[in-house]
Design a protein around this motif. Structure first.
Motif, mmCIF file in Angstrom:
data_model
loop_
_atom_site.group_PDB
_atom_site.id
_atom_site.type_symbol
_atom_site.label_atom_id
_atom_site.label_comp_id
_atom_site.label_asym_id
_atom_site.label_seq_id
_atom_site.Cartn_x
_atom_site.Cartn_y
_atom_site.Cartn_z
ATOM 1 N N MET A 53 0.838 -1.194 0.000
ATOM 2 C CA MET A 53 0.000 0.000 0.000
ATOM 3 C C MET A 53 0.878 1.252 0.000
ATOM 4 O O MET A 53 1.876 1.322 0.715
ATOM 5 C CB MET A 53 -0.908 0.007 1.239
ATOM 6 C CG MET A 53 -1.876 1.171 1.280
ATOM 7 S SD MET A 53 -3.011 1.119 2.687
ATOM 8 C CE MET A 53 -1.934 1.612 4.017
ATOM 9 N N VAL A 54 0.513 2.221 -0.803
ATOM 10 C CA VAL A 54 1.237 3.488 -0.849
ATOM 11 C C VAL A 54 1.051 4.217 0.472
ATOM 12 O O VAL A 54 -0.057 4.279 1.013
ATOM 13 C CB VAL A 54 0.717 4.361 -2.011
ATOM 14 C CG1 VAL A 54 1.400 5.718 -2.004
ATOM 15 C CG2 VAL A 54 0.941 3.659 -3.340
ATOM 16 N N GLU A 55 2.145 4.745 1.003
ATOM 17 C CA GLU A 55 2.048 5.487 2.260
ATOM 18 C C GLU A 55 1.280 6.779 2.043
ATOM 19 O O GLU A 55 1.563 7.536 1.111
ATOM 20 C CB GLU A 55 3.446 5.797 2.801
ATOM 21 C CG GLU A 55 4.155 4.604 3.374
ATOM 22 C CD GLU A 55 5.408 5.006 4.133
ATOM 23 O OE1 GLU A 55 5.986 6.069 3.819
ATOM 24 O OE2 GLU A 55 5.803 4.263 5.045
ATOM 25 N N ARG A 56 0.319 7.016 2.905
ATOM 26 C CA ARG A 56 -0.484 8.233 2.801
ATOM 27 C C ARG A 56 -0.007 9.210 3.875
ATOM 28 O O ARG A 56 -0.630 9.387 4.915
ATOM 29 C CB ARG A 56 -1.968 7.907 2.924
ATOM 30 C CG ARG A 56 -2.448 6.965 1.814
ATOM 31 C CD ARG A 56 -3.943 6.852 1.773
ATOM 32 N NE ARG A 56 -4.491 6.318 3.003
ATOM 33 C CZ ARG A 56 -5.791 6.329 3.300
ATOM 34 N NH1 ARG A 56 -6.670 6.857 2.465
ATOM 35 N NH2 ARG A 56 -6.225 5.813 4.440
ATOM 36 N N LYS A 57 1.117 9.818 3.573
ATOM 37 C CA LYS A 57 1.753 10.759 4.494
ATOM 38 C C LYS A 57 2.018 12.068 3.762
ATOM 39 O O LYS A 57 2.105 12.099 2.535
ATOM 40 C CB LYS A 57 3.082 10.202 5.008
ATOM 41 C CG LYS A 57 2.969 8.929 5.822
ATOM 42 C CD LYS A 57 4.348 8.466 6.274
ATOM 43 C CE LYS A 57 4.272 7.209 7.121
ATOM 44 N NZ LYS A 57 5.630 6.759 7.550
ATOM 45 N N ALA A 58 2.163 13.127 4.539
ATOM 46 C CA ALA A 58 2.514 14.418 3.951
ATOM 47 C C ALA A 58 3.174 15.291 5.004
ATOM 48 O O ALA A 58 2.874 15.185 6.196
ATOM 49 C CB ALA A 58 1.279 15.118 3.397
ATOM 50 N N MET A 83 -4.028 21.572 3.764
ATOM 51 C CA MET A 83 -3.051 21.344 2.695
ATOM 52 C C MET A 83 -2.408 19.969 2.833
ATOM 53 O O MET A 83 -2.215 19.254 1.836
ATOM 54 C CB MET A 83 -1.979 22.438 2.735
ATOM 55 C CG MET A 83 -2.481 23.826 2.383
ATOM 56 S SD MET A 83 -1.295 25.144 2.800
ATOM 57 C CE MET A 83 0.063 24.749 1.698
ATOM 58 N N ALA A 84 -2.081 19.598 4.065
ATOM 59 C CA ALA A 84 -1.454 18.296 4.304
ATOM 60 C C ALA A 84 -2.412 17.156 3.960
ATOM 61 O O ALA A 84 -2.012 16.142 3.370
ATOM 62 C CB ALA A 84 -0.992 18.198 5.754
ATOM 63 N N PHE A 85 -3.682 17.314 4.310
ATOM 64 C CA PHE A 85 -4.679 16.295 3.968
ATOM 65 C C PHE A 85 -4.792 16.135 2.457
ATOM 66 O O PHE A 85 -4.822 15.010 1.939
ATOM 67 C CB PHE A 85 -6.043 16.653 4.560
ATOM 68 C CG PHE A 85 -6.391 15.857 5.777
ATOM 69 C CD1 PHE A 85 -7.071 14.655 5.677
ATOM 70 C CD2 PHE A 85 -6.016 16.307 7.025
ATOM 71 C CE1 PHE A 85 -7.379 13.913 6.802
ATOM 72 C CE2 PHE A 85 -6.317 15.580 8.165
ATOM 73 C CZ PHE A 85 -7.002 14.373 8.052
ATOM 74 N N ALA A 86 -4.879 17.249 1.745
ATOM 75 C CA ALA A 86 -5.016 17.191 0.290
ATOM 76 C C ALA A 86 -3.842 16.457 -0.345
ATOM 77 O O ALA A 86 -4.016 15.684 -1.297
ATOM 78 C CB ALA A 86 -5.136 18.601 -0.278
ATOM 79 N N GLN A 87 -2.658 16.681 0.198
ATOM 80 C CA GLN A 87 -1.459 16.031 -0.335
ATOM 81 C C GLN A 87 -1.440 14.545 0.017
ATOM 82 O O GLN A 87 -1.146 13.695 -0.830
ATOM 83 C CB GLN A 87 -0.219 16.729 0.222
ATOM 84 C CG GLN A 87 1.095 16.254 -0.359
ATOM 85 C CD GLN A 87 2.268 17.080 0.154
ATOM 86 O OE1 GLN A 87 2.203 18.310 0.200
ATOM 87 N NE2 GLN A 87 3.333 16.408 0.553
ATOM 88 N N ALA A 105 -8.281 21.504 2.050
ATOM 89 C CA ALA A 105 -8.446 20.054 1.892
ATOM 90 C C ALA A 105 -9.434 19.752 0.767
ATOM 91 O O ALA A 105 -9.522 18.621 0.306
ATOM 92 C CB ALA A 105 -8.934 19.424 3.193
ATOM 93 N N LEU A 106 -10.185 20.772 0.353
ATOM 94 C CA LEU A 106 -11.200 20.645 -0.704
ATOM 95 C C LEU A 106 -12.262 19.616 -0.322
ATOM 96 O O LEU A 106 -12.535 18.659 -1.044
ATOM 97 C CB LEU A 106 -10.550 20.292 -2.051
ATOM 98 C CG LEU A 106 -9.517 21.298 -2.570
ATOM 99 C CD1 LEU A 106 -8.912 20.813 -3.877
ATOM 100 C CD2 LEU A 106 -10.136 22.682 -2.735
#
Length: 197
Positions: free
Chosen positions: A1-6, A78-82, A147-148
């Protein structure tokens, strides 16, 4: 699984904010913001969302907390969106009801790609421990804009302002957790008939 970090850094003449998140964390949190009540509420997001959060902010709190609270919300968004990436495979929608003694709040979120906030919290006091509770509107507006997401927040009952706010943040964490969870049945698919979000 791709890491979902920012990790995001945002600097203005009013604040310098650093935010690191892991959407697939365990609820670990570290804050150095200088606004204790905000830190207490952010801890609810981490714990109930099972999101690792590390946020530092140097802000002009000698004036008031407004810029710090708003800019932390912006940077977190911004971090969530990324971290969320292309949104393929997520549940997309999340909702939660959370009680705390006499208080009850409902939060509903949609990672729609369209920023929108409906926040209805009839605070019974203007401040908690010197913190201006109206600033949470600025926090959530900053978050949704970056975060849109579409976010509906309703405090359904409560007369203790601390309880009102804490139920909002706990429900927000729970709703986030539901929305960002990866759905095995939707693996690799966009949760929208438009084909994009």
């Amino acid at each position: 699984m791709v890491e979902r970090k920012a990790s995001v850094e945002r600097n203005t003449l009013e604040t310098q904010v650093k935010c690191s998140i892991n959407l697939d964390g365990s609820g670990k949190a570290r804050f150095d913001i200088g606004v204790p009540f905000l830190e207490h509420m952010l801890d609810q997001i981490a714990r109930h969302g099972l999101i690792d959060l590390d946020i530092e902010c140097k802000g002009d709190t000698h004036i008031d907390d407004h810029h710090t609270v708003e800019d932390v919300g912006i940077t977190l968004g911004m971090a969530f969106a990324q971290a969320i990436g292309d949104k393929k495979g997520i549940f997309r929608y999340g909702h939660a009801y959370v009680p705390l003694d006499e208080a009850l709040s409902r939060v509903v979120i949609d990672f729609s790609g369209r920023p929108g906030l409906q926040m209805h919290v009839p605070y019974t006091r203007a401040s908690v421990g010197g913190f201006d509770v109206d600033l949470f509107q600025e926090f959530f507006q900053g978050f949704v804009n970056h975060a849109l997401v579409t976010l509906h927040i309703d405090n359904l009952r409560g007369h203790n302002t601390h309880h009102q706010i804490e139920t909002v943040f706990k429900a927000f964490g729970r709703a986030l957790r539901m929305a960002i969870t990866l759905d095995e049945r939707m693996a690799g698919q966009m949760p929208s008939t438009k084909g994009c979000l």
